[in-house]
Design a protein around this motif. Sequence first.
Motif, PDB file in Angstrom:
ATOM      1  N   ALA A   1      -3.367  -7.134 -10.114  1.00  0.00           N
ATOM      2  CA  ALA A   1      -2.897  -5.958 -10.847  1.00  0.00           C
ATOM      3  C   ALA A   1      -3.183  -4.669 -10.076  1.00  0.00           C
ATOM      4  CB  ALA A   1      -3.564  -5.900 -12.221  1.00  0.00           C
ATOM      5  N   ASP A   2      -4.230  -4.664  -9.252  1.00  0.00           N
ATOM      6  CA  ASP A   2      -4.593  -3.459  -8.496  1.00  0.00           C
ATOM      7  C   ASP A   2      -4.206  -3.540  -7.017  1.00  0.00           C
ATOM      8  OD1 ASP A   2      -5.764  -1.803 -10.512  1.00  0.00           O
ATOM      9  OD2 ASP A   2      -7.447  -3.207 -10.596  1.00  0.00           O
ATOM     10  N   ALA A   3      -3.353  -4.508  -6.692  1.00  0.00           N
ATOM     11  CA  ALA A   3      -3.003  -4.728  -5.272  1.00  0.00           C
ATOM     12  C   ALA A   3      -2.429  -3.462  -4.628  1.00  0.00           C
ATOM     13  CB  ALA A   3      -2.024  -5.885  -5.138  1.00  0.00           C
ATOM     14  N   GLY A   4      -1.581  -2.749  -5.374  1.00  0.00           N
ATOM     15  CA  GLY A   4      -0.965  -1.534  -4.819  1.00  0.00           C
ATOM     16  C   GLY A   4      -2.005  -0.468  -4.524  1.00  0.00           C
ATOM     17  N   PHE A   5      -2.968  -0.348  -5.418  1.00  0.00           N
ATOM     18  CA  PHE A   5      -4.063   0.608  -5.243  1.00  0.00           C
ATOM     19  C   PHE A   5      -4.884   0.271  -3.996  1.00  0.00           C
ATOM     20  CE2 PHE A   5      -8.576   1.594  -6.335  1.00  0.00           C
ATOM     21  CZ  PHE A   5      -8.481   2.965  -6.444  1.00  0.00           C
ATOM     22  N   PHE A   6      -5.183  -1.020  -3.824  1.00  0.00           N
ATOM     23  CA  PHE A   6      -5.955  -1.443  -2.646  1.00  0.00           C
ATOM     24  C   PHE A   6      -5.165  -1.187  -1.357  1.00  0.00           C
ATOM     25  CE2 PHE A   6      -7.814  -4.778  -5.711  1.00  0.00           C
ATOM     26  CZ  PHE A   6      -8.822  -3.917  -6.099  1.00  0.00           C
ATOM     27  N   ARG A   7      -3.844  -1.449  -1.436  1.00  0.00           N
ATOM     28  CA  ARG A   7      -3.008  -1.278  -0.246  1.00  0.00           C
ATOM     29  C   ARG A   7      -2.999   0.194   0.172  1.00  0.00           C
ATOM     30  NH1 ARG A   7       1.036  -4.412  -1.848  1.00  0.00           N
ATOM     31  NH2 ARG A   7       2.047  -2.640  -2.827  1.00  0.00           N
ATOM     32  N   GLN A   8      -2.884   1.057  -0.819  1.00  0.00           N
ATOM     33  CA  GLN A   8      -2.840   2.495  -0.534  1.00  0.00           C
ATOM     34  C   GLN A   8      -4.178   2.985   0.060  1.00  0.00           C
ATOM     35  OE1 GLN A   8      -1.869   4.604  -4.098  1.00  0.00           O
ATOM     36  NE2 GLN A   8      -0.390   5.891  -3.008  1.00  0.00           N
ATOM     37  N   ASN A   9      -5.281   2.560  -0.549  1.00  0.00           N
ATOM     38  CA  ASN A   9      -6.601   2.945  -0.024  1.00  0.00           C
ATOM     39  C   ASN A   9      -6.788   2.444   1.400  1.00  0.00           C
ATOM     40  OD1 ASN A   9      -7.268   4.105  -2.424  1.00  0.00           O
ATOM     41  ND2 ASN A   9      -8.624   2.469  -3.110  1.00  0.00           N
ATOM     42  N   ALA A  10      -6.364   1.199   1.626  1.00  0.00           N
ATOM     43  CA  ALA A  10      -6.523   0.608   2.963  1.00  0.00           C
ATOM     44  C   ALA A  10      -5.711   1.406   3.973  1.00  0.00           C
ATOM     45  CB  ALA A  10      -6.099  -0.857   2.958  1.00  0.00           C
ATOM     46  N   GLU A  11      -4.509   1.795   3.582  1.00  0.00           N
ATOM     47  CA  GLU A  11      -3.658   2.559   4.494  1.00  0.00           C
ATOM     48  C   GLU A  11      -4.325   3.876   4.885  1.00  0.00           C
ATOM     49  OE1 GLU A  11       0.745   3.903   3.780  1.00  0.00           O
ATOM     50  OE2 GLU A  11       0.501   1.762   3.311  1.00  0.00           O
ATOM     51  N   THR A  12      -4.868   4.573   3.905  1.00  0.00           N
ATOM     52  CA  THR A  12      -5.561   5.839   4.167  1.00  0.00           C
ATOM     53  C   THR A  12      -6.751   5.621   5.097  1.00  0.00           C
ATOM     54  OG1 THR A  12      -4.968   6.543   1.943  1.00  0.00           O
ATOM     55  CG2 THR A  12      -6.705   7.803   3.030  1.00  0.00           C
ATOM     56  N   TYR A  13      -7.525   4.582   4.805  1.00  0.00           N
ATOM     57  CA  TYR A  13      -8.729   4.329   5.602  1.00  0.00           C
ATOM     58  C   TYR A  13      -8.362   3.862   7.014  1.00  0.00           C
ATOM     59  CZ  TYR A  13     -13.475   2.689   6.663  1.00  0.00           C
ATOM     60  OH  TYR A  13     -14.705   2.491   7.233  1.00  0.00           O
TER      61      TYR A  13
END
Length: 287
Positions: free
Chosen positions: A140-152
């Motif tokens: 359910a939070d995959a998109g959130f993790f993907r976005q954070n990972a991209e920023t990092y």
Amino acid sequence: MLAISAAPAHAQDSTKQAPLKIVASFSILGDFVKNVGGDRVEVTTLVGPDSDVHVYSPTPADAGKMAAAKLLIVNGLGLEGWLPRLLQAAGAKAAIVTATKDIAPLKSGADADPHAWQSVANAEKYVTAIRDALAKADPADAGFFRQNAETYLAKLDALDREVRQAVGRIPENRRKVISTHDAFAYFASQYGIQFIAPLGVSTEAEPSARDIGAIIAQVRAAHIPAVFLEKVGDPRLMRRIAAETGAKIGGTLYSDSLTGEKGDAPTYIDMVRHNIKVLTDALANDP
Ligand SMILES: [Zn+2]
């Protein structure tokens, strides 16, 4: 009958589920997980800041942390030699994620060298592996993790460029140092600074008098400009090598552990920046 004010049926739409409980084996992994997971994860580390992951002794509290965790994130490559016993003792059911699974390890003798995070390019692979593991555990939070990972990951890209530029400013014949244990082979191969270490890839074994003699001869013969201390290992040994060779003590490098909030390296990015600063300061100018 008592009137109970029940939550409305659609409450789960607006109320998020509890954060994913994650155990990371040591502080650097814990930092990667926090960057990707944000407030959707609750991270605890087994080997905390300023502690030596090579010689760790698990505590009863660790077994409790493991029992509650959904994911256990480890480095692998032989770093966490104490882990199998802990897993058995804890009866842990957490899925184990090996963050180095996509990294081709360097060898140290017959064994893999576990310190893969010291190359920022490898750190990006750790982050990608962690991102995928979090998404799988909490779709359910995959998109959130993907976005954070991209920023990092963008920050890590910038950090990698920063390290290359800093090394580029060091005269080529001065790109060699002594550090306490052999934690920087990935850094060395990625960025082109030669590291010589009296201890092997682990801090467990003491170097023999003969090993120390050989290092001292090498420092003299190769005119190695600086000796670096680490948070792990015995600083007296490095002080002795410096005293006997005239190499200067260049400061402290952080290899296997972050520091607390008030230290020089509370995050991975701080750690790499600190290391490159002390290396550049000690090596850049011929005195
Ligand atoms: Zn180490």
